[in-house]
Design an enzyme around this catalytic site. Structure first.
Site: not given
Ligand code: TZP
Ligand code: MG
Length: 236
Positions: A49, A117, A147
């Site tokens: 990503r 998602s 995010k």
């Molecule tokens: N989609 C929903 S939350 C997220 C994504 C890509 C980020 C999650 O990152 P982390 O650091 O594991 O909380």
């Protein structure tokens, strides 16, 4: 072949710590060395990503990531970029504002895996009706700095509602958003959803960005996260 979704690592190069003094490889390969350590520690699925790079750079990062994942026999998903997933014969993950899953599936062909998602029960129902997804990424479960434009935080209860909707469907589910060794026990204890047919629907895995990407020792981070998942108590 069945996929083990238990520890799903979503990469984010911007979160990587600086290479330690013990790392003697080329600076531009630190990301790959870090990824390799995470795989050696027990990561079972990887998603590349990259939100802030152009197509050429994304392609190159994905291509080199795939070489590493192939050596560990770990499936690699590409976030959003269907073109890159097709070129590299990788799997694909799409969000709700990306190309719709049913269109992505047309170009991917039947053999590639497709993840979507979901943040709400309605989105989950739609994914089940479309019938083209292999798994859903459910989140954000907790708050996260990782995010931008974060959807509403669901909490373990929101995640459980999704699992209830999934029921005994073949579609797998991983939870994402603020998943750390501290939060995992709560998530695992609070998400199993009772099935009308009896028994419980459990999560199939944990998805993390920063818990591995920001770790100076990704091997140990991955080992610990996976052990917490595998050691979970399953309701009958
Ligand atoms: N989609 C929903 S939350 C997220 C994504 C890509 C980020 C999650 O990152 P982390 O650091 O594991 O909380
Ligand atoms: Mg997206």
């Amino acid at each position: 072949p069945r996929v083990d979704y238990s520890l799903y690592y979503v990469t984010g190069r911007s979160l990587l710590p600086p290479a330690p003094a013990s790392y003697t490889g080329p600076p531009d390969e630190w990301y790959l060395a870090h990824l390799e350590q995470a795989l050696a520690g027990g990561v079972t699925v990887v998603q590349v990503r990259e939100k802030d790079v152009d197509g050429g750079e994304f392609y190159e990062v994905a291509r080199r990531s795939k070489e590493v994942c192939d050596r560990y026999n770990v499936p690699l998903f590409i976030n959003d970029r269907l073109d890159i997933a097709c070129l590299l014969e990788c799997h694909l993950h799409v969000g709700q504002s990306d190309l719709p899953a049913r269109l992505a599936r047309q170009l991917l062909g039947p053999d590639a895996l497709l993840g979507v998602s979901v943040n709400t029960v309605d989105e989950m129902r739609e994914v089940l009706e479309e019938g083209v997804a292999d798994y859903v990424g459910v989140g954000p479960c907790f708050g996260t700095q990782t995010k931008k434009n974060l959807n509403p935080i669901m909490g373990p209860r929101g995640v459980r509602a999704i699992l209830e909707t999934l029921g005994d469907s073949e579609v797998k589910a991983v939870v994402i958003g603020g998943i750390t060794p501290t939060t995992i026990p709560n998530v695992l204890a609070q998400t199993p959803a009772p099935l009308t047919s009896g028994g419980y629907r459990h999560l199939d895995g944990l998805a993390v960005v920063s818990s591995i990407a920001a770790a100076t020792d990704p091997f140990t981070a991955a080992t610990e996260l996976r052990a917490l998942f595998l050691g979970r108590k399953m309701l009958p």
